[in-house]
Design a protein around this motif. Structure first.
Motif, PDB file in Angstrom:
ATOM      1  N   SER A   1      49.734  88.565  19.347  1.00  0.00           N
ATOM      2  CA  SER A   1      49.060  87.291  19.076  1.00  0.00           C
ATOM      3  C   SER A   1      49.396  86.234  20.126  1.00  0.00           C
ATOM      4  CB  SER A   1      49.449  86.761  17.692  1.00  0.00           C
ATOM      5  OG  SER A   1      49.028  87.640  16.676  1.00  0.00           O
ATOM      6  N   ARG A   2      48.453  85.304  20.267  1.00  0.00           N
ATOM      7  CA  ARG A   2      48.647  84.197  21.209  1.00  0.00           C
ATOM      8  C   ARG A   2      48.406  82.884  20.479  1.00  0.00           C
ATOM      9  NH1 ARG A   2      45.562  83.528  27.098  1.00  0.00           N
ATOM     10  NH2 ARG A   2      46.488  81.519  27.692  1.00  0.00           N
ATOM     11  N   VAL A   3      49.398  82.015  20.509  1.00  0.00           N
ATOM     12  CA  VAL A   3      49.330  80.741  19.803  1.00  0.00           C
ATOM     13  C   VAL A   3      49.516  79.598  20.792  1.00  0.00           C
ATOM     14  CG1 VAL A   3      50.322  79.295  17.979  1.00  0.00           C
ATOM     15  CG2 VAL A   3      50.255  81.784  17.697  1.00  0.00           C
ATOM     16  N   ALA A   4      48.676  78.589  20.681  1.00  0.00           N
ATOM     17  CA  ALA A   4      48.809  77.385  21.508  1.00  0.00           C
ATOM     18  C   ALA A   4      49.444  76.289  20.670  1.00  0.00           C
ATOM     19  CB  ALA A   4      47.454  76.937  22.022  1.00  0.00           C
ATOM     20  N   VAL A   5      50.485  75.671  21.204  1.00  0.00           N
ATOM     21  CA  VAL A   5      51.154  74.555  20.530  1.00  0.00           C
ATOM     22  C   VAL A   5      50.997  73.316  21.414  1.00  0.00           C
ATOM     23  CG1 VAL A   5      53.293  73.660  19.559  1.00  0.00           C
ATOM     24  CG2 VAL A   5      52.784  76.115  19.426  1.00  0.00           C
ATOM     25  N   PHE A   6      50.243  72.364  20.916  1.00  0.00           N
ATOM     26  CA  PHE A   6      50.010  71.129  21.658  1.00  0.00           C
ATOM     27  C   PHE A   6      51.000  70.074  21.168  1.00  0.00           C
ATOM     28  CE2 PHE A   6      46.090  73.485  21.938  1.00  0.00           C
ATOM     29  CZ  PHE A   6      45.669  73.277  23.249  1.00  0.00           C
ATOM     30  N   GLY A   7      51.887  69.660  22.058  1.00  0.00           N
ATOM     31  CA  GLY A   7      52.935  68.713  21.721  1.00  0.00           C
ATOM     32  C   GLY A   7      54.243  69.442  21.455  1.00  0.00           C
ATOM     33  N   ILE A   8      55.235  69.240  22.319  1.00  0.00           N
ATOM     34  CA  ILE A   8      56.514  69.947  22.193  1.00  0.00           C
ATOM     35  C   ILE A   8      57.617  68.938  21.881  1.00  0.00           C
ATOM     36  CG2 ILE A   8      58.040  71.677  23.272  1.00  0.00           C
ATOM     37  CD1 ILE A   8      55.235  72.620  22.877  1.00  0.00           C
ATOM     38  N   GLY A   9      57.341  68.063  20.918  1.00  0.00           N
ATOM     39  CA  GLY A   9      58.329  67.071  20.514  1.00  0.00           C
ATOM     40  C   GLY A   9      59.108  67.525  19.301  1.00  0.00           C
ATOM     41  N   GLY A  10      59.375  66.585  18.387  1.00  0.00           N
ATOM     42  CA  GLY A  10      60.167  66.899  17.214  1.00  0.00           C
ATOM     43  C   GLY A  10      59.536  67.948  16.331  1.00  0.00           C
ATOM     44  N   VAL A  11      58.212  67.906  16.173  1.00  0.00           N
ATOM     45  CA  VAL A  11      57.499  68.881  15.349  1.00  0.00           C
ATOM     46  C   VAL A  11      57.183  70.142  16.147  1.00  0.00           C
ATOM     47  CG1 VAL A  11      55.366  69.348  14.080  1.00  0.00           C
ATOM     48  CG2 VAL A  11      56.500  67.138  13.831  1.00  0.00           C
ATOM     49  N   GLY A  12      56.500  69.979  17.267  1.00  0.00           N
ATOM     50  CA  GLY A  12      56.040  71.127  18.036  1.00  0.00           C
ATOM     51  C   GLY A  12      57.153  71.972  18.620  1.00  0.00           C
ATOM     52  N   GLY A  13      58.262  71.337  19.012  1.00  0.00           N
ATOM     53  CA  GLY A  13      59.374  72.085  19.586  1.00  0.00           C
ATOM     54  C   GLY A  13      59.972  73.070  18.594  1.00  0.00           C
ATOM     55  N   HIS A  14      60.252  72.579  17.385  1.00  0.00           N
ATOM     56  CA  HIS A  14      60.796  73.470  16.363  1.00  0.00           C
ATOM     57  C   HIS A  14      59.777  74.528  15.969  1.00  0.00           C
ATOM     58  CE1 HIS A  14      63.820  70.261  15.927  1.00  0.00           C
ATOM     59  NE2 HIS A  14      64.579  71.222  15.429  1.00  0.00           N
ATOM     60  N   CYS A  15      58.508  74.153  15.957  1.00  0.00           N
ATOM     61  CA  CYS A  15      57.460  75.091  15.584  1.00  0.00           C
ATOM     62  C   CYS A  15      57.371  76.250  16.562  1.00  0.00           C
ATOM     63  CB  CYS A  15      56.118  74.368  15.506  1.00  0.00           C
ATOM     64  SG  CYS A  15      54.724  75.462  15.139  1.00  0.00           S
ATOM     65  N   VAL A  16      57.261  75.959  17.856  1.00  0.00           N
ATOM     66  CA  VAL A  16      57.056  77.033  18.828  1.00  0.00           C
ATOM     67  C   VAL A  16      58.289  77.926  18.912  1.00  0.00           C
ATOM     68  CG1 VAL A  16      57.846  75.758  20.886  1.00  0.00           C
ATOM     69  CG2 VAL A  16      56.116  77.557  21.107  1.00  0.00           C
ATOM     70  N   GLU A  17      59.481  77.351  18.756  1.00  0.00           N
ATOM     71  CA  GLU A  17      60.678  78.198  18.783  1.00  0.00           C
ATOM     72  C   GLU A  17      60.675  79.160  17.593  1.00  0.00           C
ATOM     73  OE1 GLU A  17      65.498  77.763  18.762  1.00  0.00           O
ATOM     74  OE2 GLU A  17      64.313  76.694  20.280  1.00  0.00           O
ATOM     75  N   ALA A  18      60.285  78.674  16.420  1.00  0.00           N
ATOM     76  CA  ALA A  18      60.219  79.536  15.243  1.00  0.00           C
ATOM     77  C   ALA A  18      59.164  80.629  15.425  1.00  0.00           C
ATOM     78  CB  ALA A  18      59.916  78.707  14.000  1.00  0.00           C
ATOM     79  N   LEU A  19      58.069  80.306  16.087  1.00  0.00           N
ATOM     80  CA  LEU A  19      57.029  81.300  16.340  1.00  0.00           C
ATOM     81  C   LEU A  19      57.564  82.434  17.207  1.00  0.00           C
ATOM     82  CD1 LEU A  19      53.939  78.996  17.049  1.00  0.00           C
ATOM     83  CD2 LEU A  19      54.391  80.304  14.968  1.00  0.00           C
ATOM     84  N   VAL A  20      58.264  82.075  18.254  1.00  0.00           N
ATOM     85  CA  VAL A  20      58.798  83.093  19.163  1.00  0.00           C
ATOM     86  C   VAL A  20      59.921  83.884  18.494  1.00  0.00           C
ATOM     87  CG1 VAL A  20      60.018  83.450  21.350  1.00  0.00           C
ATOM     88  CG2 VAL A  20      58.078  81.874  21.238  1.00  0.00           C
ATOM     89  N   ARG A  21      60.773  83.214  17.743  1.00  0.00           N
ATOM     90  CA  ARG A  21      61.829  83.925  17.017  1.00  0.00           C
ATOM     91  C   ARG A  21      61.241  84.889  15.987  1.00  0.00           C
ATOM     92  NH1 ARG A  21      67.056  82.157  17.742  1.00  0.00           N
ATOM     93  NH2 ARG A  21      67.299  80.145  18.798  1.00  0.00           N
ATOM     94  N   SER A  22      60.019  84.630  15.555  1.00  0.00           N
ATOM     95  CA  SER A  22      59.363  85.485  14.564  1.00  0.00           C
ATOM     96  C   SER A  22      58.587  86.630  15.197  1.00  0.00           C
ATOM     97  CB  SER A  22      58.419  84.643  13.695  1.00  0.00           C
ATOM     98  OG  SER A  22      59.133  83.636  13.019  1.00  0.00           O
ATOM     99  N   GLY A  23      58.446  86.605  16.530  1.00  0.00           N
ATOM    100  CA  GLY A  23      57.815  87.722  17.211  1.00  0.00           C
ATOM    101  C   GLY A  23      56.484  87.470  17.869  1.00  0.00           C
ATOM    102  N   VAL A  24      55.975  86.235  17.840  1.00  0.00           N
ATOM    103  CA  VAL A  24      54.713  85.956  18.529  1.00  0.00           C
ATOM    104  C   VAL A  24      54.884  86.259  20.013  1.00  0.00           C
ATOM    105  CG1 VAL A  24      53.087  84.136  19.202  1.00  0.00           C
ATOM    106  CG2 VAL A  24      53.948  84.246  16.849  1.00  0.00           C
ATOM    107  N   GLY A  25      53.949  87.033  20.560  1.00  0.00           N
ATOM    108  CA  GLY A  25      54.118  87.549  21.911  1.00  0.00           C
ATOM    109  C   GLY A  25      53.727  86.632  23.038  1.00  0.00           C
TER     110      GLY A  25
END
Length: 425
Positions: free
Chosen positions: A22-46
């Motif tokens: 899967s491919r996910v786009a995260v717009f905004g890597i601040g307080g919300v987006g930063g934690h979100c994208v890290e959790a996505l990668v830790r969960s296995g998003v490629g």
């Protein structure tokens, strides 16, 4: 990979493979987006696309996962990419050092995304992201206001038109409605925003960049939770065969048609979707024990359309609703189909308002007897109506009151007029 064995125990190997593809786009890597994208990668998003043009400042350290004294002055996307590759060396990270705007939307391959996360903080950019995602048929989830809040446990996933209290959500409802957007999954809170204090700035709050909203207060535990809620929703959807269509937080895409038996034969999630249908755009959470509703239906023989009218009282607040439908199968029930829709509208409204009890005044006795089982449900429409009631009754007590039609009952007559008006009668 050893890194994802614990995730596999929860969702299985095949689901982890789906995430890896899967491919996910995260717009905004601040307080919300930063934690979100890290959790996505830790969960296995490629594959992840990370989009932000900010550099890390000391004021980010209290809440942003990339913000350390050692990273101050560096681009957020640069630091985040390093973190993500350290978590999973095989992850593909597409880094965009820019802000998303309508003018540069064409730079982003929305048709390649499996999911889009909107974690930016300006209305203009949020709308542009949402419109681009929906144009390409890509599921999108949007973060509403996380600033000036201290209760992360109050955040929830909902359709944008079911939100209340949050000022940003209110603006988004208005702007999306103008653009014809019918639905949007978002994370928001009913917590009243606090007012930032000026003490830390010597009596004067800092002036934000002209392109941004006013500077909000923030904490370590609120935006991070919002990001993790979003990540959880994305992971659940991408790892499942039920992406979007059976999501309990997204309303049904029914338009002009309402409840059918097959909607309830699948599972309870279908019912939860239908409960969300027709939520009032400006609905506010109402602190009230009981709501009263008068409902009636009508039918136009010439057009074979049916409709409902509903007059609903919540405390001192009175609201009137009406709508017409043209489902050919349900239209065989004529005005009864409309009155069923009115009854369900009242139930949805009461659940949305948070009431504990609902009084429904009706004039066709099937409105009550199909629910209680006194009458058998022989048609798809009545079977679906009863199934809907059975699920609603788990959330709220519904009391039925029979009134004689066209007997001079003020609000029953008003509901009748609303139903006729919807049909142009």
């Amino acid at each position: 990979m050893e890194e994802f064995t614990r995730t596999e125990l929860l969702i299985g190997k095949e689901a982890v493979k789906k995430l890896n593809n899967s491919r996910v786009a995260v717009f905004g890597i601040g307080g919300v987006g930063g934690h979100c994208v890290e959790a996505l990668v830790r969960s296995g998003v490629g594959t992840v696309d990370i989009v932000d043009n900010d550099v890390i400042a000391e004021s980010n350290i209290n809440r942003q996962i990339v913000a350390l004294h050692s990273t101050v002055g560096r681009f957020k996307t640069e630091v985040m990419k390093e973190r993500l590759l350290d978590i999973n060396p095989n992850v593909k990270v597409n880094e965009y050092r820019c802000f998303f705007l309508p003018e540069n939307a064409s730079q982003f391959p929305f048709d390649k995304y499996d999911y889009v996360v909107d974690a930016v903080d300006t209305v203009k950019a949020k709308i542009a992201i949402i419109m681009a995602a929906q144009e390409h048929g890509v599921p999108v989830i949007s973060s509403m206001g996380a600033g000036n809040k201290l209760h992360p446990e109050m955040f929830e996933i909902a359709d944008i038109y079911k939100t209340s209290v949050c000022p940003l959500a209110k603006v988004m409802r208005q702007e999306l409605k103008k653009r014809g957007v019918k639905k949007l999954k978002c994370v928001y809170s009913k917590e009243e925003p606090l007012q930032p204090t000026e003490e830390s700035y010597g009596g004067e709050l800092p002036t934000p960049d002209a392109s941004r909203r006013s500077v909000p207060g923030s904490s370590a535990f609120t935006p991070s939770v919002v990001g993790l809620i979003i990540a959880g929703e994305v992971i659940r959807c991408l790892s499942s065969d039920e992406v979007i269509t059976k999501n309990p937080y997204e309303p049904s895409q029914v338009s002009g048609k309402q409840l059918r038996l097959e909607d309830f034969e699948k599972d309870e999630k279908a019912v939860q979707m239908e409960i969300a249908v027709e939520a009032d755009e400006e609905a506010e959470s109402i602190d009230i024990e009981k709501i009263t509703a008068y409902v009636d239906g009508s039918y136009n023989v010439a057009t074979k359309e049916y409709s409902y009218g509903a007059v609903i009282f919540a405390g001192d607040k009175k609201e009137c609703f009406s709508e017409k439908f043209d489902d050919p199968e349900l239209a065989t029930m004529r005005n009864v189909a409309g009155e069923l829709e009115g009854s369900m509208k009242a139930m949805r409204y009461a659940v949305e308002a948070g009431a504990k009890e609902l009084d429904i005044y009706y004039d066709y006795e099937g409105i009550e007897k199909w629910c209680t089982g006194a009458w058998k449900t022989n048609k798809d429409g009545t079977k679906a109506y009863k199934a809907f009631y059975e699920q609603i009754s788990k959330k709220i007590k519904v009391n039925f009151h029979k009134v004689k039609g066209h007997s001079g009952d003020r609000y029953n007559d008003e509901a009748d007029e609303l139903a006729k008006k919807a049909l142009g009668i």
